[in-house]
Structure formats: structure tokens, C-alpha cells
Design a protein around this motif. Structure first.
Motif, PDB file in Angstrom:
ATOM      1  N   MET A 205       0.830  -1.223   0.000  1.00 57.44           N
ATOM      2  CA  MET A 205       0.000   0.000   0.000  1.00 57.44           C
ATOM      3  C   MET A 205       0.859   1.265   0.000  1.00 57.44           C
ATOM      4  N   MET A 206       2.088   1.152   0.544  1.00 60.42           N
ATOM      5  CA  MET A 206       3.004   2.306   0.551  1.00 60.42           C
ATOM      6  C   MET A 206       3.607   2.538  -0.830  1.00 60.42           C
ATOM      7  N   PHE A 207       4.106   1.446  -1.450  1.00 59.35           N
ATOM      8  CA  PHE A 207       5.000   1.645  -2.592  1.00 59.35           C
ATOM      9  C   PHE A 207       4.417   1.255  -3.952  1.00 59.35           C
ATOM     10  N   ALA A 208       3.307   0.517  -3.998  1.00 56.49           N
ATOM     11  CA  ALA A 208       2.738   0.169  -5.311  1.00 56.49           C
ATOM     12  C   ALA A 208       2.131   1.419  -5.943  1.00 56.49           C
ATOM     13  N   VAL A 209       2.190   1.490  -7.248  1.00 58.60           N
ATOM     14  CA  VAL A 209       1.494   2.553  -7.986  1.00 58.60           C
ATOM     15  C   VAL A 209       0.591   1.886  -9.014  1.00 58.60           C
ATOM     16  N   VAL A 210      -0.490   2.579  -9.354  1.00 61.32           N
ATOM     17  CA  VAL A 210      -1.503   1.925 -10.185  1.00 61.32           C
ATOM     18  C   VAL A 210      -0.998   1.576 -11.578  1.00 61.32           C
ATOM     19  N   THR A 211       0.074   2.209 -12.020  1.00 60.92           N
ATOM     20  CA  THR A 211       0.515   2.025 -13.399  1.00 60.92           C
ATOM     21  C   THR A 211       1.354   0.773 -13.631  1.00 60.92           C
ATOM     22  N   GLU A 212       1.828   0.157 -12.550  1.00 63.49           N
ATOM     23  CA  GLU A 212       2.647  -1.046 -12.777  1.00 63.49           C
ATOM     24  C   GLU A 212       2.529  -2.046 -11.638  1.00 63.49           C
ATOM     25  N   ASP A 213       2.987  -3.273 -11.924  1.00 58.02           N
ATOM     26  CA  ASP A 213       2.957  -4.311 -10.883  1.00 58.02           C
ATOM     27  C   ASP A 213       4.008  -3.995  -9.835  1.00 58.02           C
ATOM     28  N   TYR A 214       3.704  -4.369  -8.593  1.00 62.91           N
ATOM     29  CA  TYR A 214       4.692  -4.189  -7.526  1.00 62.91           C
ATOM     30  C   TYR A 214       4.863  -5.520  -6.810  1.00 62.91           C
ATOM     31  N   HIS A 215       6.081  -5.983  -6.732  1.00 62.28           N
ATOM     32  CA  HIS A 215       6.331  -7.247  -6.029  1.00 62.28           C
ATOM     33  C   HIS A 215       7.051  -6.931  -4.729  1.00 62.28           C
ATOM     34  N   VAL A 216       6.458  -7.392  -3.640  1.00 58.26           N
ATOM     35  CA  VAL A 216       7.056  -7.098  -2.332  1.00 58.26           C
ATOM     36  C   VAL A 216       8.292  -7.960  -2.150  1.00 58.26           C
ATOM     37  N   ASN A 217       9.400  -7.301  -1.794  1.00 55.93           N
ATOM     38  CA  ASN A 217      10.632  -8.037  -1.508  1.00 55.93           C
ATOM     39  C   ASN A 217      10.464  -8.738  -0.150  1.00 55.93           C
ATOM     40  N   PRO A 218      10.566 -10.093  -0.134  1.00 56.89           N
ATOM     41  CA  PRO A 218      10.320 -10.810   1.122  1.00 56.89           C
ATOM     42  C   PRO A 218      11.292 -10.439   2.236  1.00 56.89           C
ATOM     43  N   VAL A 219      12.500 -10.059   1.847  1.00 53.58           N
ATOM     44  CA  VAL A 219      13.495  -9.662   2.863  1.00 53.58           C
ATOM     45  C   VAL A 219      13.020  -8.392   3.571  1.00 53.58           C
ATOM     46  N   LEU A 220      12.522  -7.462   2.776  1.00 52.87           N
ATOM     47  CA  LEU A 220      12.054  -6.208   3.353  1.00 52.87           C
ATOM     48  C   LEU A 220      10.810  -6.447   4.212  1.00 52.87           C
ATOM     49  N   ALA A 221       9.936  -7.328   3.715  1.00 49.56           N
ATOM     50  CA  ALA A 221       8.714  -7.621   4.480  1.00 49.56           C
ATOM     51  C   ALA A 221       9.072  -8.265   5.815  1.00 49.56           C
ATOM     52  N   ARG A 222      10.064  -9.151   5.795  1.00 48.65           N
ATOM     53  CA  ARG A 222      10.482  -9.807   7.038  1.00 48.65           C
ATOM     54  C   ARG A 222      11.068  -8.767   8.014  1.00 48.65           C
ATOM     55  N   ALA A 223      11.833  -7.820   7.456  1.00 47.96           N
ATOM     56  CA  ALA A 223      12.425  -6.772   8.314  1.00 47.96           C
ATOM     57  C   ALA A 223      11.326  -5.923   8.946  1.00 47.96           C
ATOM     58  N   VAL A 224      10.330  -5.547   8.138  1.00 45.72           N
ATOM     59  CA  VAL A 224       9.221  -4.742   8.691  1.00 45.72           C
ATOM     60  C   VAL A 224       8.491  -5.549   9.755  1.00 45.72           C
ATOM     61  N   ASP A 225       8.263  -6.827   9.465  1.00 44.00           N
ATOM     62  CA  ASP A 225       7.556  -7.685  10.423  1.00 44.00           C
ATOM     63  C   ASP A 225       8.307  -7.731  11.759  1.00 44.00           C
ATOM     64  N   ARG A 226       9.633  -7.850  11.683  1.00 44.51           N
ATOM     65  CA  ARG A 226      10.418  -7.924  12.916  1.00 44.51           C
ATOM     66  C   ARG A 226      10.366  -6.592  13.675  1.00 44.51           C
ATOM     67  N   ILE A 227      10.405  -5.499  12.923  1.00 50.79           N
ATOM     68  CA  ILE A 227      10.323  -4.184  13.575  1.00 50.79           C
ATOM     69  C   ILE A 227       8.959  -4.036  14.256  1.00 50.79           C
ATOM     70  N   LEU A 228       7.922  -4.547  13.619  1.00 50.77           N
ATOM     71  CA  LEU A 228       6.587  -4.483  14.229  1.00 50.77           C
ATOM     72  C   LEU A 228       6.578  -5.282  15.542  1.00 50.77           C
ATOM     73  N   ILE A 229       7.198  -6.468  15.523  1.00 49.98           N
ATOM     74  CA  ILE A 229       7.253  -7.287  16.750  1.00 49.98           C
ATOM     75  C   ILE A 229       7.958  -6.510  17.868  1.00 49.98           C
ATOM     76  N   LEU A 230       9.086  -5.887  17.509  1.00 41.88           N
ATOM     77  CA  LEU A 230       9.894  -5.205  18.537  1.00 41.88           C
ATOM     78  C   LEU A 230       9.170  -4.012  19.161  1.00 41.88           C
ATOM     79  N   HIS A 231       8.194  -3.461  18.462  1.00 39.89           N
ATOM     80  CA  HIS A 231       7.483  -2.287  18.976  1.00 39.89           C
ATOM     81  C   HIS A 231       6.078  -2.602  19.492  1.00 39.89           C
ATOM     82  N   ALA A 232       5.690  -3.881  19.500  1.00 32.00           N
ATOM     83  CA  ALA A 232       4.272  -4.213  19.688  1.00 32.00           C
ATOM     84  C   ALA A 232       3.682  -3.794  21.032  1.00 32.00           C
ATOM     85  N   ASP A 233       4.465  -3.923  22.097  1.00 28.92           N
ATOM     86  CA  ASP A 233       3.921  -3.485  23.397  1.00 28.92           C
ATOM     87  C   ASP A 233       5.087  -3.164  24.307  1.00 28.92           C
TER      88      ASP A 233
END
Ligand code: CMC
Length: 443
Positions: A205-233
Motif C-alpha cells: 500500500m506504501m510503494f505500489a502505484v496503479v501504473t505497474e505491478d509491484y512485487h514485495v521483496n520478502p526480505v524487506l517484508a520480514r524486516a518490517v515484520d520484525r520491527i513491528l514485533i519489537l514495537h508491539a507493546d
């Protein structure tokens, strides 16, 4: 809490009068003195600005031992969760008290996924903001606005209603956050996609644009997921206490979470991740570090080393250790062999940790010190850093809010004060007043 067998005695040295107060023990951590009867019995309040010695509630969600650098959610060490778990599992853990089994996890993920869309009318809230608004201002406004969509139908005394509201918040906050960014860029909003994980969906939702396909880099997604865990509570910090205090009046939970976002925004709290990156950019090169360290130690200079120090951690912040490791991993995975800001941050940490001022005051890097460097590597703009913190912390806020509502001893939060203002004065009509407010005259 255990039965109160231990007590402490309070003595008034002038009158010799004594009072006994029960001492309560949790499952672990320091005991607390139960002073609920203090005012009724002694006519005195306690005085504790910043609540440095005050336990405000009973909680079984998060445990912190600041001296040992321990952080646990529902008994699980943060290091284990960051390494082996994922954010949806941690969200379930915080909300329900234990890790889910496979069908529970699948259902939870599907339920959250099915609440990620926003009411179409929410679009129009965005156009009320200036394009250059700070995204945290947009978050406060739009999350608060959710209360207008879910108010009359929500009975906070009904556990099912509370859970639906909680799911909505956890699910919709990434959409609101990504749209705040899209709005600032003048790009069309990108709708959530149910096939993606929570972190992937956010990046999409942050980086896709309507004019082209966007493939989420799994490494980046894993990093975001870990950052979310570290800040959860993080136990009863400023924003969580704000949510609990706002919610203690039985206010609408979406409005309560908006108040938590407002509290998180400040640079002493979640705003520190943005402030760290700005500070590192301002320092620029390693040779200027001593100048900034000197400023941080100067009592007459308001400058503080951002990303350093913590009210509770006096040894190390376990989140910072994982964050620094993640930072190296992300940069390696992205093939960034030379990140001057990381070099600068590590040198700053080295110098500060050898300095008597930081050693004596037990100031160590906190969770925010390295997170900004990861966000930067992920191409997340600086103004969105604290927004990511808010996205992650939403589950903590809703878990704590639910726990508060379920607590049978819960009362409206109402601290008292030490009044130091003037005594009774007689009202003087305007035309007879010769002197005005000294404070206003100074200003
Ligand atoms: N740089 C320089 N001096 C500092 C710093 C710092 N970052 N942090 C604390 N001190 C000094 C402070 O001046 C005080 O000195 P003295 O005793 O001589 O007056 C002493 O250390 C104790 O500080 P405090 O402000 O009384 O401690 P606190 O527990 O009220 O504040 C804090 C904790 C996190 C607000 C503070 O350390 C700080 O402002 N750090 C920088 C901002 C930051 O990184 N915040 C993120 C916190 S972690 C994520 C989160 O919770 O949101």
C-alpha cells in the motif's frame, strides 16, 4: 497478586501516628505498596511527577526488568519472538494471552485481513489535510475519525464488540498509515490485498502505484515484520498510559487509540526514531561526534542524544540489540555494504558507552537508535518512522485497553496534585485593577 501478608508502616514524625499498608507481590518484579486507602486514612496524597515510582494497574501482558534488560510478552522473551515468531502471532499472543495453534492463527490472520479496508467515506478526511501535514497528524485525525464510524454500534462492555473493535484497529491502522504517505505524495491510494501478509500488505500500500505491478521483496517484508514485533507493546509507557487513562472514562476506543498516537508522537517517546535520523544527518561525519556528545552533557543545552536513555532500562534495551542485528542483516540482504549513517551511529554508540556521563547515568541505545537506519534502507521516508511505531503499538494499546476494561477494580483515572498556587483572593472589578498578570507582562 498474592495475599497481602507483607506490610509497610508509614509514620508521621510530627504526630507519631502510624498507618500500615499492604505490600502486594506480582508473579515477578518489584513488590508494590497498596496505597489505595492512603488519602482516606491519612488525608495525604503521594507526590510522583512522571510516575517514576507509581504502579497504575495490574497487568499480565508485558514484563520488563530494566536492570537485567529483560522484555517479555505473556512470558515469552522478545528475542525469541523476534527470531522465531511473526507479527500476527505476537498480536494474537498480546490479545489472547498465549500463542495460537495453527487453526487459531489461520483464523486470526484471515479475520484481520478481512478488516483492512476503510469505509470509502474516509477518503474525504484526507483531503481536509494539507499535503505537507506530518503523517502523525493525519494518523491522529483519521484514527480518531474512525470513532464516528463505530460508535453507536459499539458496546465496550460486550467482549465480542471489544474484540471486533480491536481487530478493526489492528487491521485498519496500516491502511490509514500508508494512505497518509500516498496523500503526501499526491498519489492514488492503494487498496489492501488479502493475499498478502500484514507487513507485505503495508509495503504494497506504501510503494505500489496503479501504473505497474509491484512485487514485495520478502526480505524487506520480514524486516518490517520484525520491527513491528519489537514495537508491539511496552508495558505502561506514556502512550499506553494515555490510552488507558482516556479509556478509563469508558470513551470510544478508536478515540482512545488516537490519544495514544498523539502521545507517541513526541520525540521523548516514539518520535525519537525520526529525531535520531535527523540528528545523525546533522552530525554528518564522525569527527563531529565529540561536539554533539559535549552538547548532550551540557546542562545549559537542551540537546539530548536521541535514541539514548530509557526510563526503565538501566543496563541495555533488549529491543535495541535485536534492532542493531536486524539493521546489519537488512543492509547485507540489500547489498548495501557501506551505509555512512550506520557507521556514524555505531561510532556514536562506542564513544558514548565509554563516556563517564553516559556510564554513570546508565544511558544506553534504545529501540529507536537503529530502527531509523533500517527504515531508511527500506526507503521509508523519515516522517513515516513514528507512524510505523504507531502501527506496531496499536495491538499493544488495544490489548492493554481490553485488559483495563475487564479489570473489576478498574476506576476512572484521576491523579491528584500538590497545589502551589495563590490562596483565596477577593474579586476586583476590571476598572479598579491597577496591576495585571506579571506572567503576561513578561511574555
Ligand atoms: N542525552 C543526554 N542526557 C540524557 C539523555 C540523553 N538522551 N537521556 C537522559 N539524560 C540525562 C538527563 O539529562 C538526566 O540528567 P540529570 O540527572 O543530570 O538531570 C538523566 O540523564 C536522567 O534523565 P531523565 O530525563 O530524568 O530520565 P527519564 O527517565 O525521565 O527520561 C527518556 C527517559 C527516554 C525520555 C530520556 O532518556 C530521553 O529524553 N532520551 C532521548 C529520547 C529518546 O531516545 N526517546 C526514546 C525512548 S525509547 C522508545 C519509547 O519509549 O518510545
Amino acid at each position: 497478586m498474592s495475599d497481602a501478608k507483607k506490610t509497610v508502616t508509614l509514620t508521621d514524625n510530627q504526630t507519631g501516628k502510624t498507618w500500615e499498608f499492604p505490600v502486594l507481590s506480582g508473579t515477578t518484579g518489584p513488590d508494590v505498596i497498596d496505597i489505595r486507602r492512603l488519602y482516606a486514612e491519612t488525608g495525604m496524597f503521594t507526590y510522583d511527577p512522571g510516575y517514576t515510582s507509581t504502579g497504575s494497574c495490574e497487568s499480565s501482558i508485558t514484563f520488563i526488568d530494566g536492570d537485567k534488560g529483560i522484555l517479555r510478552h505473556r512470558g515469552y522473551d522478545i528475542q525469541d519472538l523476534a527470531e522465531h515468531s511473526d507479527f500476527m502471532e505476537v498480536a494474537y499472543l498480546l490479545l489472547y494471552g498465549d500463542l495460537p495453534n495453527p487453526p487459531q492463527k489461520a483464523k486470526f490472520e484471515s479475520d484481520i485481513t478481512n478488516h483492512t479496508m476503510l469505509h470509502e467515506q474516509i477518503h474525504s478526511f484526507y483531503s481536509g489535510f494539507r499535503r505537507d501535514s506530518h503523517p502523525m497528524a493525519v494518523m491522529v485525525g483519521v484514527v480518531g475519525a474512525l470513532s464516528s464510524f463505530y460508535h453507536d454500534s459499539l458496546d465496550i462492555n460486550d467482549p465480542h464488540h471489544r474484540m471486533v473493535a480491536s481487530y478493526r484497529m489492528i487491521a485498519k491502522v496500516p491502511t490509514i498509515a500508508a494512505w497518509a504517505y500516498k496523500y503526501s505524495m499526491g498519489q492514488p491510494f492503494v487498496y489492501p490485498r488479502n493475499a498478502l501478509s500484514y507487513a507485505e500488505n503495508f509495503l504494497h500500500m506504501m510503494f505500489a502505484v496503479v501504473t505497474e505491478d509491484y512485487h514485495v521483496n520478502p526480505v524487506l517484508a520480514r524486516a518490517v515484520d520484525r520491527i513491528l514485533i519489537l514495537h508491539a507493546d511496552h508495558e505502561q509507557n506514556a502512550s499506553t498510559s494515555t490510552v488507558r487513562l482516556a479509556g478509563s472514562s469508558a470513551a470510544n476506543p478508536f478515540a482512545c487509540i488516537a490519544s495514544g498516537i498523539a502521545s507517541l508522537w513526541g520525540p521523548a517517546h516514539g518520535g525519537a526514531n525520526e529525531a535520531v535520523l535527523k540528528m545523525l544527518n546533522e552530525i554528518g561525519t564522525k569527527d563531529r561526534i565529540p561536539e554533539f556528545i559535549k552538547r548532550a552533557k551540557d546542562k545549559d543545552d537542551p540537546f539530548r542524544l536521541m535514541g539514548f536513555g530509557h526510563r526503565v532500562y538501566k543496563n541495555h534495551d533488549p529491543r535495541a540489540t535485536v534492532m542493531q542485528k536486524t539493521c546489519h542483516e537488512v543492509l547485507d540482504e540489500l547489498g548495501i555494504s557501506n551505509e555512512p549513517l550506520l557507521d556514524l551511529a555505531m561510532e556514536m554508540e562506542r564513544i558514548a558507552l565509554e563516556d563517564a556521563y553516559f556510564i554513570d547515568k546508565k544511558l544506553f541505545p534504545n529501540v529507536d537508535f537503529y530502527s531509523g537506519i533500517i527504515f531508511k534502507a527500506l526507503n521509508i521516508p523519515v516522517s513515516m518512522f513514528t507512524v510505523l511505531f504507531a502501527v506496531a503499538r496499536t495491538v499493544g494499546w488495544v490489548a492493554q485497553w481490553n485488559e483495563m476494561i475487564e479489570d473489576p477494580t478498574q476506576k476512572i483515572g484521576r491523579p491528584r496534585q500538590l497545589y502551589v498556587g495563590g490562596l483565596k483572593k477577593d474579586y476586583v472589578p476590571l476598572h479598579k485593577r491597577t496591576s495585571g498578570s506579571a506572567k503576561a507582562q513578561q511574555g
